[in-house]
Design a protein around this motif. Structure first.
Motif, PDB file in Angstrom:
ATOM      1  N   GLU A 129     -24.310  41.704   8.166  1.00  0.00           N
ATOM      2  CA  GLU A 129     -23.515  42.548   8.605  1.00  0.00           C
ATOM      3  C   GLU A 129     -23.627  44.243   9.408  1.00  0.00           C
ATOM      4  N   ARG A 130     -24.793  44.787   9.400  1.00  0.00           N
ATOM      5  CA  ARG A 130     -24.931  45.868  10.570  1.00  0.00           C
ATOM      6  C   ARG A 130     -25.472  44.933  11.797  1.00  0.00           C
ATOM      7  N   ILE A 131     -26.343  44.108  11.987  1.00  0.00           N
ATOM      8  CA  ILE A 131     -26.503  43.243  13.731  1.00  0.00           C
ATOM      9  C   ILE A 131     -25.097  42.932  13.827  1.00  0.00           C
ATOM     10  N   GLY A 148     -29.509  42.406   3.897  1.00  0.00           N
ATOM     11  CA  GLY A 148     -30.774  42.567   2.965  1.00  0.00           C
ATOM     12  C   GLY A 148     -31.342  41.376   1.824  1.00  0.00           C
ATOM     13  N   GLU A 149     -32.594  41.925   1.617  1.00  0.00           N
ATOM     14  CA  GLU A 149     -33.708  40.406   1.388  1.00  0.00           C
ATOM     15  C   GLU A 149     -32.783  40.121  -0.288  1.00  0.00           C
ATOM     16  N   GLN A 150     -32.028  41.121  -0.913  1.00  0.00           N
ATOM     17  CA  GLN A 150     -31.306  40.477  -2.196  1.00  0.00           C
ATOM     18  C   GLN A 150     -29.963  39.506  -1.815  1.00  0.00           C
ATOM     19  N   GLY A 204     -35.933  38.976   9.925  1.00  0.00           N
ATOM     20  CA  GLY A 204     -36.194  37.822   9.441  1.00  0.00           C
ATOM     21  C   GLY A 204     -35.747  36.943   8.499  1.00  0.00           C
ATOM     22  N   VAL A 205     -34.905  38.500   7.909  1.00  0.00           N
ATOM     23  CA  VAL A 205     -33.752  37.958   6.836  1.00  0.00           C
ATOM     24  C   VAL A 205     -32.820  36.434   6.886  1.00  0.00           C
ATOM     25  N   VAL A 206     -32.112  37.180   8.107  1.00  0.00           N
ATOM     26  CA  VAL A 206     -30.942  36.452   8.496  1.00  0.00           C
ATOM     27  C   VAL A 206     -32.122  35.050   9.813  1.00  0.00           C
ATOM     28  N   THR A 234     -34.634  40.706  16.333  1.00  0.00           N
ATOM     29  CA  THR A 234     -33.701  42.219  16.567  1.00  0.00           C
ATOM     30  C   THR A 234     -34.563  43.543  15.704  1.00  0.00           C
ATOM     31  N   THR A 235     -35.849  42.455  14.765  1.00  0.00           N
ATOM     32  CA  THR A 235     -36.346  43.706  14.086  1.00  0.00           C
ATOM     33  C   THR A 235     -38.336  43.466  15.157  1.00  0.00           C
ATOM     34  N   LEU A 236     -38.707  44.474  15.134  1.00  0.00           N
ATOM     35  CA  LEU A 236     -40.143  43.748  15.694  1.00  0.00           C
ATOM     36  C   LEU A 236     -41.000  42.798  14.749  1.00  0.00           C
ATOM     37  N   LEU A 237     -40.689  43.652  13.488  1.00  0.00           N
ATOM     38  CA  LEU A 237     -41.413  42.184  12.311  1.00  0.00           C
ATOM     39  C   LEU A 237     -40.821  41.036  12.954  1.00  0.00           C
ATOM     40  N   CYS A 238     -39.973  40.241  13.077  1.00  0.00           N
ATOM     41  CA  CYS A 238     -39.176  39.307  13.471  1.00  0.00           C
ATOM     42  C   CYS A 238     -39.679  38.523  14.497  1.00  0.00           C
ATOM     43  N   MET A 239     -39.883  39.818  15.794  1.00  0.00           N
ATOM     44  CA  MET A 239     -40.082  39.255  16.907  1.00  0.00           C
ATOM     45  C   MET A 239     -41.528  38.344  17.339  1.00  0.00           C
ATOM     46  N   CYS A 244     -40.280  35.389  13.159  1.00  0.00           N
ATOM     47  CA  CYS A 244     -39.194  33.805  14.751  1.00  0.00           C
ATOM     48  C   CYS A 244     -40.175  33.311  14.862  1.00  0.00           C
ATOM     49  N   ILE A 245     -41.819  33.446  14.674  1.00  0.00           N
ATOM     50  CA  ILE A 245     -43.075  32.433  14.857  1.00  0.00           C
ATOM     51  C   ILE A 245     -43.375  31.491  13.747  1.00  0.00           C
ATOM     52  N   GLY A 246     -43.329  29.680  14.061  1.00  0.00           N
ATOM     53  CA  GLY A 246     -43.653  29.589  13.416  1.00  0.00           C
ATOM     54  C   GLY A 246     -42.723  28.217  12.812  1.00  0.00           C
ATOM     55  N   ASN A 291     -34.496  50.095  20.331  1.00  0.00           N
ATOM     56  CA  ASN A 291     -34.269  51.153  20.163  1.00  0.00           C
ATOM     57  C   ASN A 291     -33.318  51.614  19.334  1.00  0.00           C
ATOM     58  N   SER A 292     -32.622  50.584  18.229  1.00  0.00           N
ATOM     59  CA  SER A 292     -32.176  51.190  17.631  1.00  0.00           C
ATOM     60  C   SER A 292     -32.183  50.695  15.781  1.00  0.00           C
ATOM     61  N   LEU A 293     -33.369  50.510  15.968  1.00  0.00           N
ATOM     62  CA  LEU A 293     -34.344  50.206  14.843  1.00  0.00           C
ATOM     63  C   LEU A 293     -34.790  51.250  13.705  1.00  0.00           C
ATOM     64  N   LYS A 324     -38.608  52.863  10.130  1.00  0.00           N
ATOM     65  CA  LYS A 324     -39.967  52.708   9.260  1.00  0.00           C
ATOM     66  C   LYS A 324     -39.931  51.692   9.127  1.00  0.00           C
ATOM     67  N   GLU A 325     -38.876  50.532  10.083  1.00  0.00           N
ATOM     68  CA  GLU A 325     -38.674  48.794  10.476  1.00  0.00           C
ATOM     69  C   GLU A 325     -39.302  48.906  10.884  1.00  0.00           C
ATOM     70  N   ILE A 326     -39.784  50.526  12.724  1.00  0.00           N
ATOM     71  CA  ILE A 326     -40.771  49.359  13.206  1.00  0.00           C
ATOM     72  C   ILE A 326     -41.787  49.725  12.823  1.00  0.00           C
TER      73      ILE A 326
HETATM   74  N1  LIG Z   1     -40.249  32.492   8.670  1.00  0.00           N
HETATM   75  C1  LIG Z   1     -41.893  33.398   8.139  1.00  0.00           C
HETATM   76  O1  LIG Z   1     -42.442  33.932   8.712  1.00  0.00           O
HETATM   77  C2  LIG Z   1     -41.720  34.696   7.465  1.00  0.00           C
HETATM   78  C3  LIG Z   1     -42.834  35.769   8.118  1.00  0.00           C
HETATM   79  C4  LIG Z   1     -42.866  37.367   7.540  1.00  0.00           C
HETATM   80  C5  LIG Z   1     -41.570  37.656   6.960  1.00  0.00           C
HETATM   81  N2  LIG Z   1     -40.769  36.984   6.751  1.00  0.00           N
HETATM   82  C6  LIG Z   1     -39.130  37.440   6.272  1.00  0.00           C
HETATM   83  O2  LIG Z   1     -38.580  38.399   6.634  1.00  0.00           O
HETATM   84  C7  LIG Z   1     -38.187  38.871   5.997  1.00  0.00           C
HETATM   85  C8  LIG Z   1     -38.360  40.704   6.608  1.00  0.00           C
HETATM   86  O3  LIG Z   1     -37.452  40.676   7.616  1.00  0.00           O
HETATM   87  P1  LIG Z   1     -37.169  41.966   8.602  1.00  0.00           P
HETATM   88  O4  LIG Z   1     -38.447  42.820   8.181  1.00  0.00           O
HETATM   89  O5  LIG Z   1     -37.307  41.283   9.968  1.00  0.00           O
HETATM   90  O6  LIG Z   1     -36.318  42.644   7.612  1.00  0.00           O
HETATM   91  P2  LIG Z   1     -33.779  42.967   7.574  1.00  0.00           P
HETATM   92  O7  LIG Z   1     -34.689  41.074   8.150  1.00  0.00           O
HETATM   93  O8  LIG Z   1     -33.899  42.609   6.819  1.00  0.00           O
HETATM   94  O9  LIG Z   1     -34.087  43.768   8.625  1.00  0.00           O
HETATM   95  C9  LIG Z   1     -34.219  44.983   8.483  1.00  0.00           C
HETATM   96  C10 LIG Z   1     -32.821  45.847   8.773  1.00  0.00           C
HETATM   97  O10 LIG Z   1     -33.286  46.275   9.420  1.00  0.00           O
HETATM   98  C11 LIG Z   1     -31.780  46.050  10.330  1.00  0.00           C
HETATM   99  N3  LIG Z   1     -31.709  45.656  11.202  1.00  0.00           N
HETATM  100  C12 LIG Z   1     -32.255  43.937  12.155  1.00  0.00           C
HETATM  101  N4  LIG Z   1     -32.705  44.324  13.745  1.00  0.00           N
HETATM  102  C13 LIG Z   1     -31.872  46.170  13.721  1.00  0.00           C
HETATM  103  C14 LIG Z   1     -31.868  46.765  15.299  1.00  0.00           C
HETATM  104  N5  LIG Z   1     -31.951  46.309  15.866  1.00  0.00           N
HETATM  105  N6  LIG Z   1     -31.405  47.601  15.048  1.00  0.00           N
HETATM  106  C15 LIG Z   1     -31.231  48.157  13.967  1.00  0.00           C
HETATM  107  N7  LIG Z   1     -30.509  47.482  12.676  1.00  0.00           N
HETATM  108  C16 LIG Z   1     -31.762  47.081  12.726  1.00  0.00           C
HETATM  109  C17 LIG Z   1     -31.103  44.483   9.733  1.00  0.00           C
HETATM  110  O11 LIG Z   1     -30.055  44.661   9.667  1.00  0.00           O
HETATM  111  C18 LIG Z   1     -31.442  44.294   7.985  1.00  0.00           C
HETATM  112  O12 LIG Z   1     -30.568  46.518   7.461  1.00  0.00           O
HETATM  113  C19 LIG Z   1     -38.419  38.384   4.776  1.00  0.00           C
HETATM  114  O13 LIG Z   1     -37.523  38.335   4.238  1.00  0.00           O
HETATM  115  C20 LIG Z   1     -39.460  37.923   4.830  1.00  0.00           C
HETATM  116  O14 LIG Z   1     -39.944  36.896   4.019  1.00  0.00           O
HETATM  117  C21 LIG Z   1     -40.419  35.416   7.702  1.00  0.00           C
END
Ligand SMILES: NC(=O)c1ccc[n+]([C@@H]2O[C@H](COP(=O)([O-])OP(=O)(O)OC[C@H]3O[C@@H](n4cnc5c(N)ncnc54)[C@H](O)[C@@H]3O)[C@@H](O)[C@H]2O)c1
Length: 372
Positions: free
Chosen positions: A45-47, A74-76, A107-109, A131-136, A140-142, A173-175, A178-180
């Motif tokens: 919903e945020r994205i 959220g993860e939940q 990564g949740v999405v 859209t998160t650094l963790l996901c980029m 998303c890889i693998g 820029n909008s993240l 803590k998520e970075i």
């Molecule tokens: N498939 C894989 O190989 C793999 C690897 C690592 C992690 N994961 C999974 O990834 C998940 C964690 O991913 P995450 O850290 O991206 O968390 P997330 O998807 O929950 O995103 C974190 C929060 O940031 C918000 N958000 C996302 N992009 C944004 C943006 N550009 N600007 C503002 N807000 C934004 C989201 O709405 C969410 O509230 C876990 O479920 C984990 O198990 C999967």
């Protein structure tokens, strides 16, 4: 300029193309208009508010057929229930095999939308737009997709390759910072286990990365994706080398579980990187200067070098014993022998470690990193 990586996981028929370009989202139609399909944009919903509605409108404006679906953040919500709700919405729109899922989010999405794409009509096309650094740099890889169940995290899912992974670093820029940090920790891990040059770059350009300087950011995302791609290409069946990606996670996951996820994943893995590097020093594999470098880089990125409280060693050991790398009850770790190089043990990168040494490392963590 767009940078491109193409890779294939050998057990899967498809190639994945990773494209990185700042401002890509504004021109999204040009990346998709050669595809003859209906797009199902799945996001949280945020994205949806930040980028989803715009992406949807851009596709419609380019005469592409597209629908937008969202679920709570959220993860939940990474559950079978959410997956079913999304699938039902796709069925209600009468979407068929010619649908392409666009997973737009963190990564949740990408985990849940990827799993939907893998099973809907026995598998439809998938594009990921992280859209998160963790996901980029990681999720998303693998091709790993999945949901959590009451019995554990990511316990249901499959490996399903997206056709394309489209990365627009400007969305960071909008993240929140803590998520970075969550993404930075995974990049530091990639440098530690596999590439010292990349680690040095992260050391040198910390300020630019933290201030999201576009060219530097694009380079580190690209390099980090390439390192992960090389690791998974070596180990398509997840039997050995992929374990490297678990460095710092044995202790990290235990801390997350003991604190009931009050410590974020990034913070827990940052501490895990330190403790598992300390263990590498204790085993005589790593020199203490390297441990100092690891402490320093975590501090440069404002990652925690302290714990909110001490955690009982027996509880930590218990949590670690259910780690996926454990074998016949013995806890095993990914260890490093220098910055950028991991220790090979038999055919895998998992070294069994005696409980007495693990206890010593956990006591070091409790005494040296605890700020109470
Ligand atoms: N498939 C894989 O190989 C793999 C690897 C690592 C992690 N994961 C999974 O990834 C998940 C964690 O991913 P995450 O850290 O991206 O968390 P997330 O998807 O929950 O995103 C974190 C929060 O940031 C918000 N958000 C996302 N992009 C944004 C943006 N550009 N600007 C503002 N807000 C934004 C989201 O709405 C969410 O509230 C876990 O479920 C984990 O198990 C999967």
């Amino acid at each position: 300029m767009t940078q491109k990586i193409t890779y294939k996981i050998s057990c899967l028929p498809k190639y994945s193309e990773v494209e990185i370009c700042s401002g890509l989202l504004q021109n999204i139609s040009q990346y998709l208009n050669s595809m003859n399909c209906t797009f199902a944009i799945i996001t949280d919903e945020r994205i949806e508010t930040l980028y989803g509605k715009t992406v949807h409108q851009l596709l419609i404006a380019s005469s592409l057929e597209a629908h937008l679906f969202s679920f709570p953040c959220g993860e939940q919500n990474k559950t079978r229930f959410t997956k079913e709700l999304i699938e039902n919405k796709l069925f209600e729109k009468k979407l068929g095999r010619d649908t392409c899922v666009i997973a737009l989010g963190g990564g949740v999405v990408t985990d849940i939308a990827g799993f939907v794409a893998a099973t809907y009509c026995r598998g439809i096309d998938l594009i990921m737009i992280p859209t998160t650094l963790l996901c980029m740099v990681d999720a998303c890889i693998g091709g790993k997709t999945g949901v959590n169940v009451a019995y554990g995290k990511n316990m249901l899912g499959c490996v399903y390759q997206p056709r394309k992974i489209l990365i627009d670093p400007s969305v960071l820029n909008s993240l929140p910072s803590k998520e970075i940090a969550n993404g930075v920790v995974e990049m530091i891990k990639h440098g530690l286990v596999a590439n010292s040059t990349f680690f040095e770059y992260l050391e040198r350009y910390a300020d630019q990365i933290l201030s999201l300087e576009p060219e530097v950011l694009k380079k580190v995302i690209f390099d980090s994706c390439r390192i992960k791609k090389e690791i998974i290409e070596e180990d398509a069946n997840d039997k050995g080398m992929r374990n490297l990606l678990n460095f710092g996670h044995t202790v990290g996951h235990a801390l997350e579980s003991l604190t009931n996820y009050k410590i974020s994943h990034g913070e827990a893995v940052a501490i895990g990187l330190l403790v598992e590097s300390y263990l590498s020093v204790q085993l005589g594999m790593l020199n203490s200067n390297s441990l100092d470098r690891i402490k320093k880089i975590l501090a440069q990125y404002h990652l925690p070098l302290s714990l909110p409280s001490k955690y009982p060693v027996t509880d930590l050991l218990h949590a670690m014993s259910s780690d996926k790398k454990s074998l016949k009850g013995q806890i095993r770790f990914v260890l490093i022998d220098e910055v950028g190089s991991s220790l090979k043990y038999n055919s895998s990168f998992c070294t069994p470690v005696e409980n007495s040494l693990i206890i010593k490392a956990l006591e070091w963590m409790n005494n040296d990193l605890c700020c109470c």
